[in-house]
Scaffold this motif. Structure first.
Motif, mmCIF file in Angstrom:
data_model
loop_
_atom_site.group_PDB
_atom_site.id
_atom_site.type_symbol
_atom_site.label_atom_id
_atom_site.label_comp_id
_atom_site.label_asym_id
_atom_site.label_seq_id
_atom_site.Cartn_x
_atom_site.Cartn_y
_atom_site.Cartn_z
ATOM 1 N N SER A 311 21.712 2.237 -14.743
ATOM 2 C CA SER A 311 22.406 1.139 -15.415
ATOM 3 C C SER A 311 23.826 1.034 -14.885
ATOM 4 C CB SER A 311 22.436 1.443 -16.913
ATOM 5 O OG SER A 311 22.999 0.374 -17.618
ATOM 6 N N TYR A 312 24.265 -0.197 -14.625
ATOM 7 C CA TYR A 312 25.658 -0.427 -14.189
ATOM 8 C C TYR A 312 26.241 -1.586 -14.988
ATOM 9 C CZ TYR A 312 29.789 -1.649 -11.574
ATOM 10 O OH TYR A 312 31.102 -1.917 -11.252
ATOM 11 N N GLY A 313 27.465 -1.411 -15.435
ATOM 12 C CA GLY A 313 28.173 -2.515 -16.087
ATOM 13 C C GLY A 313 29.586 -2.567 -15.566
ATOM 14 N N SER A 314 30.032 -3.767 -15.241
ATOM 15 C CA SER A 314 31.384 -3.915 -14.715
ATOM 16 C C SER A 314 32.393 -3.388 -15.709
ATOM 17 C CB SER A 314 31.646 -5.389 -14.390
ATOM 18 O OG SER A 314 30.949 -5.717 -13.217
ATOM 19 N N GLY A 315 33.474 -2.988 -15.144
ATOM 20 C CA GLY A 315 34.549 -2.517 -16.020
ATOM 21 C C GLY A 315 35.107 -1.134 -15.713
ATOM 22 N N PHE A 316 34.345 -0.091 -15.119
ATOM 23 C CA PHE A 316 32.936 -0.059 -14.928
ATOM 24 C C PHE A 316 32.351 1.201 -15.515
ATOM 25 C CE2 PHE A 316 33.932 2.178 -10.818
ATOM 26 C CZ PHE A 316 32.968 3.173 -10.795
ATOM 27 N N GLY A 317 31.103 1.160 -15.885
ATOM 28 C CA GLY A 317 30.396 2.318 -16.429
ATOM 29 C C GLY A 317 28.964 2.321 -15.922
ATOM 30 N N SER A 318 28.402 3.507 -15.757
ATOM 31 C CA SER A 318 27.025 3.593 -15.259
ATOM 32 C C SER A 318 26.337 4.793 -15.896
ATOM 33 C CB SER A 318 27.021 3.733 -13.735
ATOM 34 O OG SER A 318 27.732 4.896 -13.348
ATOM 35 N N GLU A 319 25.012 4.759 -15.896
ATOM 36 C CA GLU A 319 24.253 5.872 -16.493
ATOM 37 C C GLU A 319 22.836 5.857 -15.931
ATOM 38 O OE1 GLU A 319 25.082 6.266 -20.583
ATOM 39 O OE2 GLU A 319 23.625 7.846 -20.951
ATOM 40 N N LEU A 320 22.367 7.057 -15.613
ATOM 41 C CA LEU A 320 20.989 7.204 -15.135
ATOM 42 C C LEU A 320 20.156 7.846 -16.241
ATOM 43 C CD1 LEU A 320 18.901 7.144 -12.753
ATOM 44 C CD2 LEU A 320 19.667 9.465 -12.208
ATOM 45 N N SER A 321 19.084 7.165 -16.619
ATOM 46 C CA SER A 321 18.143 7.702 -17.614
ATOM 47 C C SER A 321 16.824 7.997 -16.916
ATOM 48 C CB SER A 321 17.875 6.674 -18.719
ATOM 49 O OG SER A 321 19.061 6.311 -19.380
ATOM 50 N N ILE A 322 16.138 9.024 -17.403
ATOM 51 C CA ILE A 322 14.807 9.340 -16.871
ATOM 52 C C ILE A 322 13.768 9.044 -17.959
ATOM 53 C CG2 ILE A 322 13.316 11.116 -15.865
ATOM 54 C CD1 ILE A 322 15.797 10.387 -14.121
ATOM 55 N N LEU A 323 12.778 8.207 -17.585
ATOM 56 C CA LEU A 323 11.718 7.820 -18.517
ATOM 57 C C LEU A 323 10.388 8.388 -18.028
ATOM 58 C CD1 LEU A 323 13.854 5.283 -18.405
ATOM 59 C CD2 LEU A 323 12.098 4.156 -19.746
ATOM 60 N N ARG A 324 9.485 8.625 -18.962
ATOM 61 C CA ARG A 324 8.138 9.070 -18.592
ATOM 62 C C ARG A 324 7.126 8.134 -19.250
ATOM 63 N NH1 ARG A 324 9.679 13.881 -16.249
ATOM 64 N NH2 ARG A 324 11.834 14.237 -16.896
ATOM 65 N N ALA A 325 6.257 7.558 -18.434
ATOM 66 C CA ALA A 325 5.331 6.535 -18.931
ATOM 67 C C ALA A 325 4.460 7.082 -20.053
ATOM 68 C CB ALA A 325 4.445 6.041 -17.784
ATOM 69 N N GLY A 326 4.209 6.231 -21.039
ATOM 70 C CA GLY A 326 3.312 6.584 -22.137
ATOM 71 C C GLY A 326 1.951 5.915 -21.950
ATOM 72 N N GLU A 327 1.084 6.090 -22.956
ATOM 73 C CA GLU A 327 -0.301 5.582 -22.820
ATOM 74 C C GLU A 327 -0.378 4.069 -22.696
ATOM 75 O OE1 GLU A 327 -2.446 7.104 -26.198
ATOM 76 O OE2 GLU A 327 -1.652 9.109 -25.748
ATOM 77 N N ALA A 328 0.587 3.344 -23.291
ATOM 78 C CA ALA A 328 0.513 1.874 -23.273
ATOM 79 C C ALA A 328 0.905 1.273 -21.926
ATOM 80 C CB ALA A 328 1.410 1.298 -24.367
ATOM 81 N N ALA A 329 1.425 2.098 -21.018
ATOM 82 C CA ALA A 329 1.859 1.556 -19.719
ATOM 83 C C ALA A 329 0.664 1.114 -18.878
ATOM 84 C CB ALA A 329 2.694 2.589 -18.974
ATOM 85 N N ALA A 330 -0.481 1.747 -19.054
ATOM 86 C CA ALA A 330 -1.653 1.382 -18.245
ATOM 87 C C ALA A 330 -2.008 -0.085 -18.474
ATOM 88 C CB ALA A 330 -2.828 2.287 -18.600
#
Ligand code: HMG
Length: 360
Positions: A311-330
């Motif tokens: 994620s990036y937002g001017s001004g500026f700030g950023s953040e990296l998140s780690i997601l793991r797919a769940g059953e509904a992703a299929a």
């Protein structure tokens, strides 16, 4: 317990403009927009649409998929930079549309395009803290991104929304509680109080985005190499102001890490470019742009597949998140939102767009 997204909804407005029509209107070579910036279509609002109604449309879709009792929503957080009021939060406008009221915390999160991530991460942490006492969170990221007519950013305009319900099951994706942020104050893109359109230092904004990628991914990898850390992810979604920006950032990451050029190109083509498929129909929807890319990257994933969300937002700030797919992703039911909105929307021609800009 896994913490994350139980249901997801997406929304696009009812009109769009092909950037080649904009190029004709502005007397610009179309390839500058399509090849130089990687843009294709700009999503635009109709007369009855705005950031609040778009956010509510995405929220209705997420809530319907969740299927829970609205009385169980204990937090409503809306990330946006399309502020409707200096005091009244966008969450109140969205709640008006949804007829949502009761024992809940309701607020707006603002940090340019990073505001949606702030709202999502705060809701996640609220759930993880136990303060929720069995209640779910509704998080919305919604924006209408317009530049002044003929501004260099005009081809990158866009609009769209995404909504998440966070409850006990994390059926769509779980999100790691640990994340990696980096912030450095800058005036790269900003909108002074009372001004309709943003001001932009174009080249500075590109440099800030690149620096944010370098520092955030470096912080995440820690003692191991960024390349080894990225090898653990099936896909990496980025904030998409325009698709070429993401490519520039990946090239910068590869160069600062000393990657072989072929490895950088393969990483971009296999793990990054496919996540931007839907963004090309929308343009820059600010807070929603990254999460549209994540929603696209989740489609068809196996449970447990790991994805990065930068994620990036001017001004500026950023953040990296780690997601793991769940059953509904299929099955990824949120694909239907994209299909429905793309097939229903109306194309504006250059003259219609020009006349419409006179009124906004
Ligand atoms: P510009 O300065 O008019 O464009 O606007 P340019 O001259 O730099 O050209 C763009 C590219 O097109 C160049 O490619 C040209 O060579 C190429 P590059 O060298 O960069 O690879 N080009 C052509 N290619 C093919 N055929 C042609 C042709 N002509 C030129 N005929 C600028 C570019 C990005 C400055 C402008 O679009 C802008 O101001 N955009 C808004 C700011 C922005 O999106 N910044 C990105 C990072 S900041 C961010 O992501 C935050 C944001 O989302 C806001 C928030 O956080 O809320 C924006």
């Amino acid at each position: 317990m896994k913490h994350g997204i139980s249901a997801l909804g997406l929304a696009l407005p009812s009109r769009y403009l092909d950037v080649r029509d904009l190029a004709t209107l502005r007397g610009v070579e179309p390839d500058k927009y399509t090849k130089g910036l990687g843009c294709h279509e700009i999503a635009l609002c109709g007369p009855d649409e705005d950031a609040a109604s778009l956010g509510a449309k995405a929220a209705r879709r997420a809530l319907e998929r969740w299927g829970g009792d609205l009385g169980r929503i204990g937090l409503l957080a809306v990330g946006t930079e399309t502020g409707a009021d200096m005091s009244r939060p966008m969450s109140a406008f969205v709640a008006d549309h949804l007829k949502l009221r009761g024992r809940m915390r309701s607020y707006e999160a603002k940090h340019a395009c990073y505001g949606g991530t702030v709202a999502l991460r705060q809701a996640l942490e609220w759930r993880a803290s136990g303060a929720h006492r069995g209640r779910a969170a509704l998080v919305v990221a919604t924006d209408v991104g317009l530049y002044a007519p003929a501004d260099p950013g005009e081809a990158t305009q866009g609009a769209g929304a995404v909504a998440f319900v966070l409850d006990d099951d994390a059926l769509v994706a779980s999100i790691d509680l640990e994340s990696h942020a980096f912030a450095s104050p800058a005036f790269d893109f900003w909108r002074p109080v009372g001004e309709r359109f943003p001001r932009v230092e174009g080249p500075l904004s590109l440099d800030c985005y690149r620096e944010a990628v370098e520092k955030t991914f470096g912080g995440w990898a820690g003692e191991s190499s960024v390349q080894d850390a990225l090898a653990t992810l099936e896909a990496v979604a980025f904030h998409v102001p325009f698709p070429k920006m993401v490519k520039k950032a990946v090239l910068h990451l590869g160069a600062t890490q000393g990657w072989d050029e072929g490895d950088t190109a393969t990483f971009f083509e296999t793990k990054v470019a496919p996540t931007m498929r839907w963004n090309r129909h929308m343009g820059n929807s600010y807070t929603a742009a990254l999460w549209w890319s994540v929603a696209c990257a989740l489609v068809g994933r196996k449970p447990g597949d790991a994805l990065g969300a930068f994620s990036y937002g001017s001004g500026f700030g950023s953040e990296l998140s780690i997601l793991r797919a769940g059953e509904a992703a299929a099955e990824a039911l949120w694909q239907k939102d994209v299909e429905a909105d793309l097939s229903a929307r109306v194309r504006m021609d250059a003259a219609e767009y020009d006349a419409w800009r006179g009124s906004v």
